[in-house]
Design an enzyme around this catalytic site. Structure first.
Site, PDB file in Angstrom:
ATOM      1  N   GLY A  54       0.848  -1.442  -0.390  1.00  0.00           N
ATOM      2  CA  GLY A  54      -0.217   0.127   0.042  1.00  0.00           C
ATOM      3  C   GLY A  54       1.185   1.336   0.247  1.00  0.00           C
ATOM      4  O   GLY A  54       1.328   1.148   0.946  1.00  0.00           O
ATOM      5  N   ASP A 241      -1.468   4.975  -6.550  1.00  0.00           N
ATOM      6  CA  ASP A 241       0.306   4.506  -6.394  1.00  0.00           C
ATOM      7  C   ASP A 241       0.490   5.310  -6.990  1.00  0.00           C
ATOM      8  O   ASP A 241       1.353   6.457  -6.627  1.00  0.00           O
ATOM      9  CB  ASP A 241       0.212   3.399  -7.037  1.00  0.00           C
ATOM     10  CG  ASP A 241      -0.302   2.017  -6.028  1.00  0.00           C
ATOM     11  OD1 ASP A 241       0.236   1.849  -4.795  1.00  0.00           O
ATOM     12  OD2 ASP A 241      -1.250   1.598  -5.972  1.00  0.00           O
TER      13      ASP A 241
HETATM   14  O1  MRU Z   1       1.190  -3.841  -4.699  1.00  0.00           O
HETATM   15  P1  MRU Z   1      -0.116  -3.486  -3.631  1.00  0.00           P
HETATM   16  O2  MRU Z   1      -0.927  -4.190  -3.074  1.00  0.00           O
HETATM   17  O3  MRU Z   1       1.164  -2.062  -2.864  1.00  0.00           O
HETATM   18  O4  MRU Z   1      -0.531  -2.371  -4.170  1.00  0.00           O
HETATM   19  C1  MRU Z   1      -1.748  -1.421  -3.721  1.00  0.00           C
HETATM   20  C2  MRU Z   1      -2.556  -0.770  -4.247  1.00  0.00           C
HETATM   21  O5  MRU Z   1      -3.252  -0.760  -5.106  1.00  0.00           O
HETATM   22  C3  MRU Z   1      -3.386   0.291  -3.174  1.00  0.00           C
HETATM   23  O6  MRU Z   1      -4.981   0.183  -3.685  1.00  0.00           O
HETATM   24  C4  MRU Z   1      -2.707   1.579  -3.472  1.00  0.00           C
HETATM   25  O7  MRU Z   1      -1.554   1.344  -2.647  1.00  0.00           O
HETATM   26  C5  MRU Z   1      -3.445   2.784  -2.608  1.00  0.00           C
HETATM   27  S1  MRU Z   1      -3.123   1.972  -0.933  1.00  0.00           S
HETATM   28  C6  MRU Z   1      -4.095   3.622  -0.463  1.00  0.00           C
END
Ligand code: MRU
Length: 360
Positions: A54, A241
């Site tokens: 995240g 992201d």
């Molecule tokens: O690969 P991840 O689990 O880190 O990806 C997370 C996401 O895509 C979330 O939706 C994004 O980081 C937003 S977090 C508030």
């Protein structure tokens, strides 16, 4: 937010300033595994292998990683190489780069002897700030749900991946308005995309919503369009992201397909974004945002709990089949109804985004 009824954050610094504890999210929802990270290499593994994930949470974890490295070696070269190694751990989420560069800039001007304590203090401030920013995102997003509830008496929100409490220090981004709606007494239900290949929706979002007592239903990634066609989704809210200056939203792979389906069905599609996720140095999100390509094994295998309660990994595809695993995609600004930030909801265009960022 709450775990087994107890309030806690996703990352907790030790009073002794020599470690942080995190939830190793690889084992949720089956096991709540809290791990202690004591040095930079451990922090890099935790970010790269997604014990923590995240965008906001990896930023704050990286800041603590840099602080831990300063206890070990606070020289200029150590600071520069630690920053570089942290940023390389996960390339897509810009919060990681933002957090590391912010801390590095603060430490650059300090004598090495002062860096360890300053870094620890600033990392703590960044953690507190993240919680406050997300709480504000929740407050600004709440009227979207209130408006639907006033019309229909209840709200059905669809979300993708995990942009909840577990993806941040506290509250979450996309899920924060849902927690605010729950607190305001609104009847809210969440359609949770499973989010293949790592299943952050089925494993993490479903778990945290359950812990907070929010009604939810896990659906396959392919179901959202059908639900929207049948009027069962009032709003889509996702995390981000990285967001480009013109408002292209990079988020977990599959987000773009939800935006297309929402557009086709007249369902509002919002992305929740702390301003640390805005990358004003990029225009064209599609061409300029680096997309992390993860191990094919995440696609070819899956882990779950068997009938005896043991965690097991099984193979899904034929021996020898190739697999690709791009981890993020980019939703063009034209499909985004608005960005929910800590300073309010803004349209996905450059003038509005520069304005809200104070760089108009
Ligand atoms: O690969 P991840 O689990 O880190 O990806 C997370 C996401 O895509 C979330 O939706 C994004 O980081 C937003 S977090 C508030």
């Amino acid at each position: 937010m709450r775990v087994n009824g107890q309030a806690r954050r996703t990352i907790v610094p030790a009073i002794t300033a020599d470690a942080v504890t995190v939830i190793d999210q690889r084992w949720l929802p089956h096991r709540l595994d809290v791990q202690t990270l004591r040095d930079l290499p451990e922090v890099i593994v935790a970010i790269r292998d997604m014990w923590v994930r995240g965008a906001p949470l990896i930023g704050v974890t990286a800041a603590y990683g840099l602080a831990l490295q300063m206890r070990h070696d606070a020289s200029d070269s150590s600071l520069a190489s630690a920053a570089q190694a942290l940023v390389a751990a996960r390339p897509t989420a810009v919060n990681l780069n933002w957090a590391v560069r912010r801390l590095q800039a603060a430490l650059d001007g300090l004598a090495p002897g002062l860096r360890a304590s300053a870094a620890w203090r600033i990392a703590g401030e960044m953690a507190d700030e993240d919680a406050a920013v997300n709480e504000a995102i929740g407050r600004h997003g709440l009227p979207l749900l209130q408006a639907v509830a006033a019309r229909r008496g209840r709200v059905d929100v669809l979300t993708h991946c995990n942009a909840g409490w577990l993806a941040t220090v506290d509250w979450g981004t996309a899920i924060a308005p849902i927690y605010q709606a729950q607190a305001a007494g609104i009847e809210v239900h969440v359609w949770v995309d499973e989010t293949r290949p790592r299943n952050q929706g089925a494993s993490l979002t479903a778990w945290e919503l359950g812990q907070q007592g929010v009604a939810h239903t896990v659906i396959s990634d392919n179901a959202g369009g059908h639900l929207m066609q049948h009027g069962q989704v009032d709003l889509v809210i996702v995390g981000c992201d990285r967001v480009s200056a013109r408002g292209d939203v990079c988020n977990k792979i599959g987000t773009y397909l939800k935006a297309l389906a929402a557009h086709d069905n007249g369902v509002p599609f919002y992305a929740a974004m702390p301003l640390s996720t805005l990358d004003l140095s990029l225009q064209d999100g599609l061409r300029e945002i680096p997309i992390e390509e993860r191990s094919a094994r995440e696609q070819t295998h899956i882990t779950g709990r068997d009938a005896r309660g043991e965690l097991v990994e099984v193979q899904l595809v034929p021996d020898g089949s190739g697999a690709a695993n791009p981890a993020f995609d980019v939703t063009p600004a034209r499909l985004v109804s608005g960005l929910i930030t800590e300073r309010g909801i803004v349209p996905a265009n450059e003038a509005a985004l520069r304005g809200v960022a104070g760089q108009g």
